[in-house]
Design a protein around this motif. Structure first.
Motif, short mmCIF file in Angstrom:
data_model
loop_
_atom_site.label_atom_id
_atom_site.label_comp_id
_atom_site.label_asym_id
_atom_site.label_seq_id
_atom_site.Cartn_x
_atom_site.Cartn_y
_atom_site.Cartn_z
N TRP A 76 42.86 35.98 37.80
CA TRP A 76 42.56 35.48 36.63
C TRP A 76 43.99 35.48 35.97
O TRP A 76 44.15 34.57 34.86
N SER A 80 42.36 29.55 35.03
CA SER A 80 41.77 29.64 33.55
C SER A 80 40.49 28.64 33.84
O SER A 80 40.57 27.69 34.44
N GLY A 101 42.95 34.20 25.37
CA GLY A 101 43.64 33.61 26.42
C GLY A 101 44.92 34.24 27.15
O GLY A 101 44.98 34.12 28.36
N ARG A 102 45.34 35.15 26.44
CA ARG A 102 46.66 35.81 26.56
C ARG A 102 46.46 37.23 27.05
O ARG A 102 47.53 37.79 27.65
N ARG A 152 42.12 28.01 24.64
CA ARG A 152 42.02 29.41 25.14
C ARG A 152 42.51 29.30 26.35
O ARG A 152 43.38 30.25 26.90
N ALA A 153 42.17 28.31 27.29
CA ALA A 153 42.35 28.30 28.74
C ALA A 153 43.97 27.94 28.87
O ALA A 153 44.52 28.35 29.75
N ALA A 156 46.60 30.60 28.28
CA ALA A 156 46.70 31.76 29.48
C ALA A 156 47.68 30.97 30.34
O ALA A 156 48.37 31.67 31.08
#
Length: 269
Positions: A76, A80, A101-102, A152-153, A156
Motif C-alpha cells: 500500500w 492506492s 491517504g498519507r 484520498r487515493a 498517497a
C-alpha cells in the motif's frame, strides 16, 4: 510501475471459477479499463490484484516481484485503491479523510506534517472540491464523497492507482472532471492506472488497454481500440450496439448506442 497478472484463477467455491488462468499487464503511464456485465467479478478481480483476496492459483507481479507474502505496508506504499463509494457515516472532516491517504508515509505514532496537509489540499484541488475541506463527510452528497475517496487515493502519491467505478454517483460534469483529471495525473506522474467502469465510451476515451470480462471465465485483453468493438460488446453484454466515431479536439471519440437485446434473453451466469 509494471503490473502483471499471470495465470490468475479465483472462485468463491472450488468448483466454480470466476477467472481461470487470466493474463494481462499494465505498464508505467498506461491506463487499463476493465469492462463486463454485472456479476462477472470485476470488483473481485481488483481485490485479487491487490491481495485483499488470495488467488486460488496464479499471481500478481509488480516490477518483476510477486507480491504474495509481502507485508501490507510494502504494497500500500505503492498502490492506492478506491472502492465503490458508499455513504459516509462517520463525521470526519473532508481534509482529515484525505489525510488518511498519507498514512503509509508516516512513521508509527507520528502526526501529519504541514507538507502532508499541502499534499492533501492539492489532491482536493485536483478533484475540484477544495472548498469543502472543512465540511464533514456525512454532510455531503454521495457524488461529493466519491470525489473525497479519489482525493484520498491521490494524496498517497501512489505508483499504481486502482479505481472501482469512480464515475458512479457523479453527474455529467463531475464524470468529465474525474476522467480528465485521471488522464492528466497518469500522464504527468507516469502512474499506472486500473479502472473498472460500466461506460464503454469512457473506456475508449481514457484507456490504453482494455480487459473485457464475460461469464464462464472468458475474457479478452489488448489495446482498447481492438477490444472495445461492436462485435465484442454485443457478444459479452448480450446487447446489439452501434458505434459512431467522430473527431473532437484532435481525438477520435465514439458514441456507443445500445439498440436491442440479442434474442431478448437474460444472459446466463
Amino acid at each position: 510501475m509494471k503490473l502483471v497478472v499471470e495465470n490468475g484463477s479465483y472462485g468463491y467455491t472450488s468448483t466454480t471459477l470466476l477467472f481461470d488462468k487470466i493474463n494481462f499487464s499494465i505498464n508505467e503511464g498506461e491506463i487499463l479499463a476493465i469492462l463486463g456485465p454485472n456479476g462477472v467479478g470485476k470488483t473481485t478481480l481488483l481485490r485479487c490484484i491487490t491481495s485483499l483476496l488470495k488467488w486460488r492459483s496464479g499471481q500478481t507481479i509488480i516490477d518483476d516481484v510477486p507480491i504474495a507474502g509481502k507485508n501490507s505496508k510494502s504494497i500500500w506504499g505503492k498502490v492506492s485503491y478506491v472502492p465503490q463509494s458508499s455513504y459516509a457515516r462517520f463525521p470526519y472532516t473532508i481534509i482529515d479523510m484525505v489525510l488518511l491517504g498519507r498514512a503509509s508515509h508516516l512513521k508509527v505514532y507520528s502526526t501529519p506534517s504541514g507538507k502532508d496537509y499541502e499534499i492533501a489540499m492539492h489532491a482536493l484541488e485536483q478533484v475540484g472540491i477544495a472548498h469543502l475541506n472543512a465540511k464533514k463527510c456525512n454532510e455531503i452528497s454521495g457524488g461529493e464523497y466519491q470525489l473525497v475517496l479519489i482525493a484520498r487515493a491521490l494524496a498517497a502519491q501512489p505508483q499504481l492507482l486502482i479505481l472501482d467505478e469512480p464515475e458512479s454517483h457523479l453527474d455529467f460534469r463531475n464524470q468529465m472532471l474525474v476522467l480528465s483529471m485521471l488522464e492528466k495525473v497518469v500522464r504527468e506522474r507516469k502512474l499506472s492506472c486500473i479502472i473498472n467502469t460500466h461506460y464503454p465510451e469512457h473506456a475508449m476515451r481514457l484507456a490504453d488497454k482494455s480487459l473485457l470480462l464475460g461469464y464462464g471465465g472468458k475474457y479478452l485483453f489488448g489495446k482498447a481500440k481492438d477490444i472495445i468493438t461492436m462485435e465484442n460488446l454485443s457478444d459479452y453484454f448480450g446487447v446489439r450496439v452501434k458505434m459512431m466515431p467522430f473527431e473532437y479536439g484532435g481525438r477520435i471519440l465514439s458514441s456507443i448506442i445500445p439498440l436491442e437485446l440479442i434474442n431478448n434473453e437474460v444472459m446466463a451466469k
